[in-house]
Design an enzyme around this catalytic site. Sequence first.
Site, PDB file in Angstrom:
ATOM      1  N   ASP A  60       0.965  -1.146   0.070  1.00 45.35           N
ATOM      2  CA  ASP A  60       0.183   0.164   0.027  1.00 45.35           C
ATOM      3  C   ASP A  60       0.782   1.276   0.149  1.00 45.35           C
ATOM      4  O   ASP A  60       2.096   1.070   0.143  1.00 45.35           O
ATOM      5  CB  ASP A  60      -0.860   0.086   1.308  1.00 45.35           C
ATOM      6  CG  ASP A  60      -2.367   0.435   0.951  1.00 45.35           C
ATOM      7  OD1 ASP A  60      -2.280   1.478   0.035  1.00 45.35           O
ATOM      8  OD2 ASP A  60      -3.358   0.342   1.638  1.00 45.35           O
ATOM      9  N   ASP A 105     -10.222   3.242  -3.219  1.00 47.08           N
ATOM     10  CA  ASP A 105     -11.078   2.147  -2.973  1.00 47.08           C
ATOM     11  C   ASP A 105     -12.516   1.968  -3.567  1.00 47.08           C
ATOM     12  O   ASP A 105     -13.058   2.971  -3.665  1.00 47.08           O
ATOM     13  CB  ASP A 105     -11.033   2.025  -1.381  1.00 47.08           C
ATOM     14  CG  ASP A 105      -9.691   1.891  -0.838  1.00 47.08           C
ATOM     15  OD1 ASP A 105      -8.715   1.998  -1.486  1.00 47.08           O
ATOM     16  OD2 ASP A 105      -9.773   1.657   0.393  1.00 47.08           O
TER      17      ASP A 105
HETATM   18  C1  GLA Z   1      -5.772   1.296   1.547  1.00 44.90           C
HETATM   19  C2  GLA Z   1      -6.036   0.355   0.317  1.00 44.90           C
HETATM   20  C3  GLA Z   1      -7.332  -0.650   0.643  1.00 44.90           C
HETATM   21  C4  GLA Z   1      -7.117  -1.224   2.146  1.00 44.90           C
HETATM   22  C5  GLA Z   1      -6.804  -0.212   3.039  1.00 44.90           C
HETATM   23  C6  GLA Z   1      -6.215  -1.291   4.406  1.00 44.90           C
HETATM   24  O1  GLA Z   1      -7.190   2.202   1.448  1.00 44.90           O
HETATM   25  O2  GLA Z   1      -6.532   0.856  -0.736  1.00 44.90           O
HETATM   26  O3  GLA Z   1      -7.561  -1.536  -0.289  1.00 44.90           O
HETATM   27  O4  GLA Z   1      -5.887  -2.250   1.732  1.00 44.90           O
HETATM   28  O5  GLA Z   1      -5.968   0.660   2.749  1.00 44.90           O
HETATM   29  O6  GLA Z   1      -6.104  -0.044   5.191  1.00 44.90           O
END
Ligand code: GLA
Length: 399
Positions: A159, A215
């Site tokens: 990430d 997301d």
């Molecule tokens: C980010 C990523 C998500 C998830 C969260 C976890 O938002 O884009 O897919 O992995 O972190 O905290």
Amino acid sequence: MNRVLPLLAFLLVFPLLTSATHADTDIPPPAEPNGLALTPPMGWNTWNKFGCNISESLIKAAADSLVASGMKDAGYQYVLMDDCWHGARNAAGDIAPDPTRFPHGIKALADYVHGKGLKLGIYSDAGDKTCGGKPGSRGHEFQDALRYAAWGIDYLKYDWCHTSTQDAPSSYRTMADALRATGRPIVFSLCEWGNAKPWNWGAAIGGNLWRTSGDIWDKWQGKGEYQLGVMDILDKVAELYPYAGPGHWNDPDMLEVGNGGMTDTEYRAHFSLWAEMAAPLIAGNDLTAMTPATKAILTNRAVIAVDQDRLGAQGRRVAKSGDLEVWSKPLADGGRAVVLLNRGTTVNRITADWTALGYPAHLTAKIRDLWTGQDLAPATGGFAADVEPHGVVMVTITP
Ligand code: GLA
């Protein structure tokens, strides 16, 4: 003395000259492909349904369900732990899992998952901390990669929270090199949300897939602060088709199928379009409590076969008229997977003309409906169907 001065000057300046020259040529060569993810990865991930509330028992139950539901047989392979599995680093900097949530440790969990014929994935972050505030891998890349390999990890999602002014390609390259140095095959999933256009460099630094947006949330359309509905995400990944192929995929994020925020019609459209985009198919629902409709969507083998087609082409939008769209994905057998998408709120008839698919109008082709499983009458010139609101008709067209 006169001779010594120029020599001294040369000796002082020479290192600067050579280091400047070296710096110019110091861009690492493209990484050799790691040979993994020759078709889009398929699996299940904790995040969409469970967020930070994860544990070894939850993950073991998901692995059990992948097998019992028939999803493993349908191609789902990776069991992916997302954020918040972490405990603290010890004095040597080694990371360990949360001892309460993972009392038997990650190696035991990996053994369990491998014993089911599945693979285990883990999550970290290129910055100091993960998005959930857990320890990130910055400065610990090689140490963490070695630990993951020793645990038996097969997939890393990496990430981009808390990265300050870090450079994305070099940060991801460091972890790609660290994973490679372990000697264990580990799929590398870049979760940079598309800000630094990872489709331009993700494959070259050794990535297997890269997120193309923020997301997903469990909605047909609409944007939150960091989240996007299925239609918004689709529009972001749509133009990126030149960058997808075996070993390196655009990732429009995990599936929301079965999480309750959309209708089954919308979930069928979501799943069809992700397959059409050659997207990773990473389920994100509670596998222990699936409705028959959810299970039927996630295990539709004809749709999965489109996603997993060995040509590895991402589908493209080839026609659009208001809310009505035609998408076409070339298949290895010379056919096309076609999605007729109705974004509108009334039933509408949509036609895919052969010419839009790159076929001559006089061609007669076989047509198979991938949601009813039926062979339809062969057609010449085009294929038309009535499509439900927020729905799709998905067919293969085979000359
Ligand atoms: C980010 C990523 C998500 C998830 C969260 C976890 O938002 O884009 O897919 O992995 O972190 O905290």
